[in-house]
Write an enzyme that holds these catalytic residues in place. Structure first.
Site, PDB file in Angstrom:
ATOM      1  N   ASP A 108    -121.770   6.696  23.148  1.00  0.00           N
ATOM      2  CA  ASP A 108    -122.089   7.296  21.827  1.00  0.00           C
ATOM      3  C   ASP A 108    -121.170   8.477  21.738  1.00  0.00           C
ATOM      4  O   ASP A 108    -120.449   8.537  20.784  1.00  0.00           O
ATOM      5  CB  ASP A 108    -123.602   7.627  21.668  1.00  0.00           C
ATOM      6  CG  ASP A 108    -124.254   8.422  22.671  1.00  0.00           C
ATOM      7  OD1 ASP A 108    -123.696   8.408  23.946  1.00  0.00           O
ATOM      8  OD2 ASP A 108    -125.357   8.819  22.572  1.00  0.00           O
ATOM      9  N   ASP A 151    -115.935  -4.185  22.940  1.00  0.00           N
ATOM     10  CA  ASP A 151    -115.606  -4.858  21.570  1.00  0.00           C
ATOM     11  C   ASP A 151    -115.568  -3.826  20.543  1.00  0.00           C
ATOM     12  O   ASP A 151    -114.772  -3.948  19.597  1.00  0.00           O
ATOM     13  CB  ASP A 151    -116.691  -5.978  21.393  1.00  0.00           C
ATOM     14  CG  ASP A 151    -116.548  -6.716  19.987  1.00  0.00           C
ATOM     15  OD1 ASP A 151    -115.575  -6.960  19.842  1.00  0.00           O
ATOM     16  OD2 ASP A 151    -117.636  -6.878  19.590  1.00  0.00           O
ATOM     17  N   ASP A 155    -112.540  -2.241  18.054  1.00  0.00           N
ATOM     18  CA  ASP A 155    -112.137  -2.047  16.763  1.00  0.00           C
ATOM     19  C   ASP A 155    -112.105  -0.720  16.070  1.00  0.00           C
ATOM     20  O   ASP A 155    -111.345  -0.338  15.207  1.00  0.00           O
ATOM     21  CB  ASP A 155    -113.561  -2.811  15.946  1.00  0.00           C
ATOM     22  CG  ASP A 155    -113.329  -4.363  15.713  1.00  0.00           C
ATOM     23  OD1 ASP A 155    -112.647  -4.981  16.678  1.00  0.00           O
ATOM     24  OD2 ASP A 155    -113.740  -4.953  14.824  1.00  0.00           O
ATOM     25  N   TYR A 176    -123.031 -10.746  26.254  1.00  0.00           N
ATOM     26  CA  TYR A 176    -122.410 -11.933  25.592  1.00  0.00           C
ATOM     27  C   TYR A 176    -123.036 -13.160  26.340  1.00  0.00           C
ATOM     28  O   TYR A 176    -122.723 -14.352  25.849  1.00  0.00           O
ATOM     29  CB  TYR A 176    -121.003 -11.945  25.736  1.00  0.00           C
ATOM     30  CG  TYR A 176    -120.381 -11.147  24.548  1.00  0.00           C
ATOM     31  CD1 TYR A 176    -120.631  -9.687  24.073  1.00  0.00           C
ATOM     32  CD2 TYR A 176    -119.430 -11.560  23.700  1.00  0.00           C
ATOM     33  CE1 TYR A 176    -120.172  -9.114  23.251  1.00  0.00           C
ATOM     34  CE2 TYR A 176    -118.566 -11.050  22.456  1.00  0.00           C
ATOM     35  CZ  TYR A 176    -119.194  -9.562  22.381  1.00  0.00           C
ATOM     36  OH  TYR A 176    -118.587  -9.002  21.455  1.00  0.00           O
ATOM     37  N   LYS A 193    -123.691   3.934  29.405  1.00  0.00           N
ATOM     38  CA  LYS A 193    -124.687   4.573  28.804  1.00  0.00           C
ATOM     39  C   LYS A 193    -125.869   4.751  30.045  1.00  0.00           C
ATOM     40  O   LYS A 193    -126.791   4.118  29.850  1.00  0.00           O
ATOM     41  CB  LYS A 193    -125.387   3.429  27.806  1.00  0.00           C
ATOM     42  CG  LYS A 193    -126.732   3.944  26.871  1.00  0.00           C
ATOM     43  CD  LYS A 193    -126.018   4.917  25.946  1.00  0.00           C
ATOM     44  CE  LYS A 193    -127.181   5.879  25.207  1.00  0.00           C
ATOM     45  NZ  LYS A 193    -126.970   7.094  24.432  1.00  0.00           N
TER      46      LYS A 193
HETATM   47  C1  IPM Z   1    -113.221 -10.043  19.849  1.00  0.00           C
HETATM   48  C2  IPM Z   1    -114.144 -10.798  18.770  1.00  0.00           C
HETATM   49  C3  IPM Z   1    -114.958 -11.671  19.762  1.00  0.00           C
HETATM   50  C4  IPM Z   1    -115.730 -10.867  20.528  1.00  0.00           C
HETATM   51  C5  IPM Z   1    -115.903 -12.547  18.844  1.00  0.00           C
HETATM   52  C6  IPM Z   1    -115.091 -13.393  17.975  1.00  0.00           C
HETATM   53  C7  IPM Z   1    -116.681 -13.603  19.327  1.00  0.00           C
HETATM   54  O1  IPM Z   1    -114.713  -9.801  18.066  1.00  0.00           O
HETATM   55  O2  IPM Z   1    -112.323 -10.704  20.285  1.00  0.00           O
HETATM   56  O3  IPM Z   1    -113.215  -8.928  19.904  1.00  0.00           O
HETATM   57  O4  IPM Z   1    -116.621 -10.254  20.267  1.00  0.00           O
HETATM   58  O5  IPM Z   1    -115.148 -10.726  21.783  1.00  0.00           O
HETATM   59 MN    MN Z   2    -114.203  -7.738  18.554  1.00  0.00          MN
END
Ligand code: IPM
Ligand code: MN
Length: 357
Positions: free
Chosen positions: A221, A245, A249, A141, A189
């Site tokens: 993975d 990240d 999710d 990032y 990894k």
């Molecule tokens: C999160 C979001 C952010 C990230 C984006 C919006 C930049 O997906 O906080 O997980 O990737 O960190």
């Molecule tokens: Mn995210």
């Protein structure tokens, strides 16, 4: 107690769920006799629209002076074609970096009542309760160089970490595990990436300081697979920025909705920022149907981590759980029975539980 809180509602559903968090904080003020001074500032797309900067100086200055920062969400299709320095996400990444919020804690706990809301089998997710400790200010990032070549024929992003950056997040992982079920899974990894090799070495070095914590290494993975096949085998996961990240999710599927996941972004010393792990959900913005729970639980994390208000934080968490046990849910949660509520109705229901419990 008196506390100054900077609110950054941002874009999409951000303002709607921030309004929910404010309602909850007002009830906490009344119930526990605190004074929260709330100051709203711009970030993300709305800041680009109003002052042509996703992270205005005024916002950063206010955040630095605050006792804590609450953030809704940033981003939306409106700004998708903007040059990278004028993207809403730049505001979020910028504030994380400027406040040195290196540790992002994302607790993932499925509520019993919501087991059926997950597409995963109930027997697979039952008993899962984990914490993702995501590195937040390094890795892909932020690595330089990161750009497209002038002839548009190649691109480069850089994954870089210093030893010190890895050490502090690994230590956070061990300390977090010590406060929970004393198991740390480091995700990397290391069979491919140089950064992951150093990461693994540092975990091995630090391990000797935490003999009470069971430590394991898993490749990312395999970890992605295990998260949805054996989620209850995890306690604390520590991992670099982008892996964290993606895995967070994925892990939200255990709870039935990404709208359930709060997070805390912490510095070594200094102000903490609290935000839901979900995004700005532009497709449902303004419809009044967003799930406010991730935002509300993020404000509970703020009370716990930044203000040491354990009782107040627990009260919020219990109020949320009580509402879920009553069968209340928002549209994102695909449950067979129960009562579907709007954002404001859900917020009211949680406020009412806080009043009566
Ligand atoms: C999160 C979001 C952010 C990230 C984006 C919006 C930049 O997906 O906080 O997980 O990737 O960190
Ligand atoms: Mn995210």
């Amino acid at each position: 107690m008196k506390k100054n809180i900077v609110l950054l509602p941002g874009d999409g559903i951000g303002p709607e769920i921030m309004a929910s968090a404010v309602k909850i904080l007002e009830q906490i003020e009344r119930k526990y006799n605190h004074q929260f001074h709330l100051e709203e500032q711009l970030i993300g797309g709305i800041a680009i629209d109003q002052v042509n900067n996703p992270l205005p100086e005024q916002t950063l200055a206010a955040a630095k002076k605050a006792d804590a920062v609450l953030l809704g969400a940033v981003g939306g299709p409106k700004w998708d074609q903007n040059p990278s320095h004028l993207r809403p996400e730049r505001g979020l990444l910028g504030i994380r970096k400027a406040l040195d919020l290196y540790a992002n804690l994302r607790p993932v706990k499925g509520f019993k009542q919501l087991l059926s809301a997950s597409p995963l089998k109930e027997e697979v997710i039952s008993g899962s309760d984990l914490l993702i400790v995501r590195e937040l200010t390094g890795g892909l990032y932020f690595g330089e160089p990161s750009h497209r070549s002038n002839d548009q024929q190649s691109v480069i992003d850089t994954l870089s970490y210093t030893r010190q950056e890895i050490e502090r997040i690994v230590i956070k992982g061990f300390e977090s595990a010590r406060l929970r079920d004393k198991k740390l899974t480091s995700v990397d990894k290391a069979n491919v990436l140089e950064s992951s090799k150093l990461w693994r070495e540092i975990v091995e070095e630090q391990k000797v300081n935490y003999p009470d914590v069971e430590t394991e290494h898993i490749l990312v993975d395999a970890a992605a697979m295990k998260l949805i096949t054996h989620p209850s085998s995890f306690d604390v996961i520590v991992t670099e920025n982008m892996f964290g990240d993606i895995l967070s999710d994925e892990a939200s599927v255990l709870t039935g909705s990404l709208g359930m996941l709060p997070s805390a972004s912490l510095a070594e010393n200094g102000v903490g920022l609290y935000e839901p792990a979900h995004g700005s959900a532009p497709d449902i913005a303004g419809l009044g149907i967003a799930n406010p729970i991730a935002m509300i639980l993020s404000s509970a994390m703020m009370l716990r981590y930044s203000f040491n208000m354990t009782e107040e934080a627990t009260a919020i968490e219990q109020a949320v759980e009580a509402c879920i046990n009553d069968g209340f849910h928002t549209a994102d949660l695909k449950v067979a029975k129960g009562t579907q509520l709007s954002t404001t109705e859900m917020t009211e229901a949680i406020v009412n539980k806080l009043k009566t419990n």
